[in-house]
Design a protein around this motif. Structure first.
Motif, PDB file in Angstrom:
ATOM      1  N   ALA A 100     -53.525  64.985  42.597  1.00  7.00           N
ATOM      2  CA  ALA A 100     -52.123  65.415  42.485  1.00  7.00           C
ATOM      3  C   ALA A 100     -51.233  64.227  42.141  1.00  7.00           C
ATOM      4  CB  ALA A 100     -51.664  66.069  43.785  1.00  7.00           C
ATOM      5  N   GLU A 101     -51.447  63.113  42.807  1.00 12.34           N
ATOM      6  CA  GLU A 101     -50.641  61.927  42.520  1.00 12.34           C
ATOM      7  C   GLU A 101     -50.760  61.531  41.050  1.00 12.34           C
ATOM      8  OE1 GLU A 101     -49.877  58.117  45.002  1.00 12.34           O
ATOM      9  OE2 GLU A 101     -51.670  57.723  43.785  1.00 12.34           O
ATOM     10  N   GLY A 102     -51.975  61.499  40.536  1.00  8.51           N
ATOM     11  CA  GLY A 102     -52.175  61.142  39.131  1.00  8.51           C
ATOM     12  C   GLY A 102     -51.470  62.094  38.189  1.00  8.51           C
ATOM     13  N   LEU A 103     -51.547  63.380  38.482  1.00  6.34           N
ATOM     14  CA  LEU A 103     -50.868  64.377  37.650  1.00  6.34           C
ATOM     15  C   LEU A 103     -49.363  64.154  37.669  1.00  6.34           C
ATOM     16  CD1 LEU A 103     -50.662  67.048  36.023  1.00  6.34           C
ATOM     17  CD2 LEU A 103     -50.592  68.221  38.238  1.00  6.34           C
ATOM     18  N   TYR A 104     -48.791  64.072  38.865  1.00  8.18           N
ATOM     19  CA  TYR A 104     -47.329  63.976  38.970  1.00  8.18           C
ATOM     20  C   TYR A 104     -46.793  62.688  38.357  1.00  8.18           C
ATOM     21  CZ  TYR A 104     -48.071  67.872  42.174  1.00  8.18           C
ATOM     22  OH  TYR A 104     -48.447  69.071  42.726  1.00  8.18           O
ATOM     23  N   LEU A 105     -47.466  61.577  38.605  1.00  8.23           N
ATOM     24  CA  LEU A 105     -46.996  60.312  38.027  1.00  8.23           C
ATOM     25  C   LEU A 105     -47.114  60.337  36.502  1.00  8.23           C
ATOM     26  CD1 LEU A 105     -48.371  57.676  40.579  1.00  8.23           C
ATOM     27  CD2 LEU A 105     -46.099  58.748  40.495  1.00  8.23           C
ATOM     28  N   SER A 106     -48.154  60.987  35.976  1.00 14.91           N
ATOM     29  CA  SER A 106     -48.312  61.072  34.520  1.00 14.91           C
ATOM     30  C   SER A 106     -47.243  61.950  33.877  1.00 14.91           C
ATOM     31  CB  SER A 106     -49.707  61.585  34.150  1.00 14.91           C
ATOM     32  OG  SER A 106     -49.812  62.983  34.378  1.00 14.91           O
ATOM     33  N   LEU A 107     -46.627  62.820  34.659  1.00 16.41           N
ATOM     34  CA  LEU A 107     -45.555  63.674  34.154  1.00 16.41           C
ATOM     35  C   LEU A 107     -44.179  63.023  34.300  1.00 16.41           C
ATOM     36  CD1 LEU A 107     -46.813  67.116  35.487  1.00 16.41           C
ATOM     37  CD2 LEU A 107     -46.604  66.437  33.080  1.00 16.41           C
ATOM     38  N   GLY A 108     -44.138  61.809  34.837  1.00 18.96           N
ATOM     39  CA  GLY A 108     -42.874  61.085  34.948  1.00 18.96           C
ATOM     40  C   GLY A 108     -42.277  61.041  36.338  1.00 18.96           C
ATOM     41  N   PHE A 109     -42.914  61.671  37.316  1.00 18.35           N
ATOM     42  CA  PHE A 109     -42.422  61.577  38.689  1.00 18.35           C
ATOM     43  C   PHE A 109     -42.589  60.142  39.174  1.00 18.35           C
ATOM     44  CE2 PHE A 109     -42.991  66.095  38.341  1.00 18.35           C
ATOM     45  CZ  PHE A 109     -42.057  66.649  39.196  1.00 18.35           C
ATOM     46  N   GLN A 110     -41.682  59.733  40.048  1.00 12.24           N
ATOM     47  CA  GLN A 110     -41.731  58.396  40.633  1.00 12.24           C
ATOM     48  C   GLN A 110     -41.762  58.532  42.156  1.00 12.24           C
ATOM     49  OE1 GLN A 110     -38.271  56.252  39.261  1.00 12.24           O
ATOM     50  NE2 GLN A 110     -38.549  56.970  37.167  1.00 12.24           N
ATOM     51  N   LYS A 111     -42.650  57.770  42.781  1.00  9.88           N
ATOM     52  CA  LYS A 111     -42.675  57.781  44.246  1.00  9.88           C
ATOM     53  C   LYS A 111     -41.350  57.226  44.748  1.00  9.88           C
ATOM     54  CE  LYS A 111     -47.149  56.074  44.391  1.00  9.88           C
ATOM     55  NZ  LYS A 111     -48.276  55.455  45.128  1.00  9.88           N
ATOM     56  N   SER A 112     -40.757  57.936  45.709  1.00 10.42           N
ATOM     57  CA  SER A 112     -39.434  57.549  46.203  1.00 10.42           C
ATOM     58  C   SER A 112     -39.488  56.577  47.363  1.00 10.42           C
ATOM     59  CB  SER A 112     -38.664  58.802  46.643  1.00 10.42           C
ATOM     60  OG  SER A 112     -39.271  59.343  47.809  1.00 10.42           O
ATOM     61  N   GLY A 113     -40.655  56.386  47.965  1.00  7.90           N
ATOM     62  CA  GLY A 113     -40.755  55.570  49.166  1.00  7.90           C
ATOM     63  C   GLY A 113     -40.590  56.391  50.433  1.00  7.90           C
TER      64      GLY A 113
END
Length: 158
Positions: free
Chosen positions: A125-138
């Motif tokens: 899931a992390e790989g998918l979301y980051l590849s779509l432009g999502f950024q971890k907010s902390g």
């Protein structure tokens, strides 16, 4: 199948009296079941979310998954609450195609951002979301890593 042809074959449709039981029949592989709430819970939850939008993910005429998004009154943001693709249909790009459609729907509403959470051990899931432009907010809420996709420059935190 190319990404373009996949995007045209994946469609988000309302969960209705005709397909809700099939949506409940969608399953995750055992190793993923701790990552996503059951669809029965999600359909119930959707009734209490502002603008809760539960959608069945179809590839052609085949039901392959489920997604739920809504507007959160507390933080005034749109959130993806659930995304799941049935175990028999994983690895074909359906989650990516479904998320792109959710992103387009939320962007069309004029939202500044779209947020979601995922379990830290859910690396797919992390790989998918980051590849779509999502950024971890902390942020971590309820044991989930929070990620945000910013649509408007003024919504990006400084």
């Amino acid at each position: 199948m190319t990404a373009q042809s996949l995007a045209t074959t994946v469609e988000l449709r309302p969960v209705t009296r005709d397909n809700w039981e099939q949506v409940l029949g969608l399953r995750l592989p055992p190793e993923q079941r701790a990552f996503v709430a059951p669809n029965l819970y999600s359909l119930a939850e959707a009734q209490f979310l502002t603008g809760g939008t539960p959608l069945a993910v179809y590839a052609g005429e085949d039901l392959v998954g489920f997604v739920l998004y809504a507007f959160d009154e507390d933080d005034r943001q749109y959130w993806v609450y659930r995304l799941m693709i049935d175990e028999a249909h994983q690895g074909r790009g359906y989650a990516r195609a479904a998320m792109r459609q959710v992103i387009a729907r939320v962007r069309a509403k004029g939202a500044g951002q779209l947020a979601l959470g995922y379990k830290p051990e859910n690396t797919a899931a992390e790989g998918l979301y980051l590849s779509l432009g999502f950024q971890k907010s902390g942020e971590v809420i309820g044991g989930e890593v929070i990620a945000r996709l910013f649509f408007l420059p003024e919504s990006v935190p400084k």
